[in-house]
Design an enzyme around this catalytic site. Sequence first.
Site, PDB file in Angstrom:
ATOM      1  N   HIS A  89       0.815  -1.220   0.000  1.00 61.70           N
ATOM      2  CA  HIS A  89       0.000   0.000   0.000  1.00 61.70           C
ATOM      3  C   HIS A  89       0.848   1.269   0.000  1.00 61.70           C
ATOM      4  O   HIS A  89       0.323   2.363  -0.209  1.00 61.70           O
ATOM      5  CB  HIS A  89      -0.983  -0.003   1.176  1.00 61.70           C
ATOM      6  CG  HIS A  89      -0.369   0.211   2.525  1.00 61.70           C
ATOM      7  ND1 HIS A  89      -0.120  -0.815   3.408  1.00 61.70           N
ATOM      8  CD2 HIS A  89       0.048   1.337   3.160  1.00 61.70           C
ATOM      9  CE1 HIS A  89       0.398  -0.333   4.515  1.00 61.70           C
ATOM     10  NE2 HIS A  89       0.515   0.978   4.392  1.00 61.70           N
ATOM     11  N   ASP A 120       0.377  -7.812   1.822  1.00 65.35           N
ATOM     12  CA  ASP A 120       0.599  -6.370   1.700  1.00 65.35           C
ATOM     13  C   ASP A 120       2.109  -6.153   1.643  1.00 65.35           C
ATOM     14  O   ASP A 120       2.734  -5.676   2.587  1.00 65.35           O
ATOM     15  CB  ASP A 120      -0.016  -5.636   2.889  1.00 65.35           C
ATOM     16  CG  ASP A 120      -0.023  -4.121   2.698  1.00 65.35           C
ATOM     17  OD1 ASP A 120       0.599  -3.645   1.721  1.00 65.35           O
ATOM     18  OD2 ASP A 120      -0.625  -3.422   3.521  1.00 65.35           O
ATOM     19  N   SER A 198       4.587   2.445   7.968  1.00 62.90           N
ATOM     20  CA  SER A 198       4.270   1.338   7.068  1.00 62.90           C
ATOM     21  C   SER A 198       5.452   1.005   6.172  1.00 62.90           C
ATOM     22  O   SER A 198       6.032   1.881   5.532  1.00 62.90           O
ATOM     23  CB  SER A 198       3.064   1.690   6.198  1.00 62.90           C
ATOM     24  OG  SER A 198       1.892   1.773   6.965  1.00 62.90           O
TER      25      SER A 198
END
Length: 471
Positions: A89, A120, A198
């Site tokens: 992402h 992910d 992230s």
Amino acid sequence: MASRISREKKRGPWVRYLMLLALLLIPSFLLSASSSNNFFKKAERYTVRVYSSTIVALEGAERGSSEGSGFVVHIDRREGVAYVATNKHVIDEGISSIQVSFKDGERFPATPIYIDPVYDFGMIKFELNESGVPANAVSAELGRSRTVEVGHPVGTFGNPMSLEYCATEGIISSVTNSPWGYDGAFLQTDAAINPGNSGGPLISLRNGKVIGINTAVSDESEGIGWSLAVDQLKPVIEQVIAGELPYAGRMGWLGVNLEEINLDRAREDFGAQYGFNHPRKALLVIDVFPKTPAARSGLQPGDVIYLINWMMPQDYADYLAMMRDVAGQNCEMLLYRLGQEIELEVEVEDRGELRPKEYVAFAGMTIQPTSPTVYESYYSMFSLECVFISDVLEGSSAEAWGMYSGYPIRGAIVNLNYHQIKSLDDFWNAVKDVAPGQPVEFFVGSPDNGWIIKVVYYYPSEAPLRERVEH
């Protein structure tokens, strides 16, 4: 006076004992703090800041940008390139350009080279001769996530909330829980993970090795974050570095909801109820979604799967790894059902073929249709047809007016300007002729989290754009 001296003499051995204990504990504490400091100093040399931006193809105007983290997993000095692991992402969702930087360094371009169809997870690479690459850059050493236990000390490192290179410490809170809507094995931690973390490393503070990729955080409570466990990604990373396409870019899908059964539960609970006496871990079928390979093959809730193509899945990560090899093929399963051993042959669908093939960019949002996999696993229980918001760009009109993404449980769009939205065609027809500055009313949310009306005005540079997705 004599009695006081006597009492002091009696206390003497205890005082000396406590002083000796303190002398033993203090060096241990200092050594632990020193080790953590050294691990984080090394992380500065392999952790990068990732800048992503998108551009309107028709107008050439920048739509917005976002930031995340990543870490170097391999440096090939002969070829002059470095490979970086991060979250999907961070580098996906309509990204048109990517830049990275090291601590105190300038930005330089990077190229996305891999987007995983299930986890992910993604990878990018950059040239070592770029002016912002430090000479002392190193590769992170990957540890073993499967051997980590609850209470294991860990640290995160990355760029939270646009702050540069911040470290946090905590412990592993769980090795079995996973964030809703994500596939793969995760490590839950109470070490702070915030937007911008992230893609950054989760570091074991026992040996300094990376054991996870910081991926998600609970937005309902503090101290609950998840990192994608690194063991399941090692084969993928090795194949990408070698120039190969992991599992030929395919991923099998059955249409089931599974739960891991540990050894004790397999022997005690299922031994008593179903005659299950297999001495290994297994997978319990919780749900079988209609019109899926699992349903067509005859799998039922309550079935206990312990062999897939004669291999034993120890956990859900093993199951996903096995599905990579059987996409579009038949696989054999051996399972227990009410004390009976049953063999089944399942025709496995290619999950990549089921993913959305296009999206609409509008007002800083990425709008996608629900894939069959997600529809069957979530929306089918509500008989709901809709599209969803998979991303909202930072600084966009959509963000300014309070829109949010939340695939698949928060960002569903079912109505727009009083038009029912069941498909991407419906959404496109409703927005393609809307002029900049004209209000667009969304009915957005989810069946079990509630609905809300949002009104959005957009800039000319955020005009509707429909594009194909290349998988």
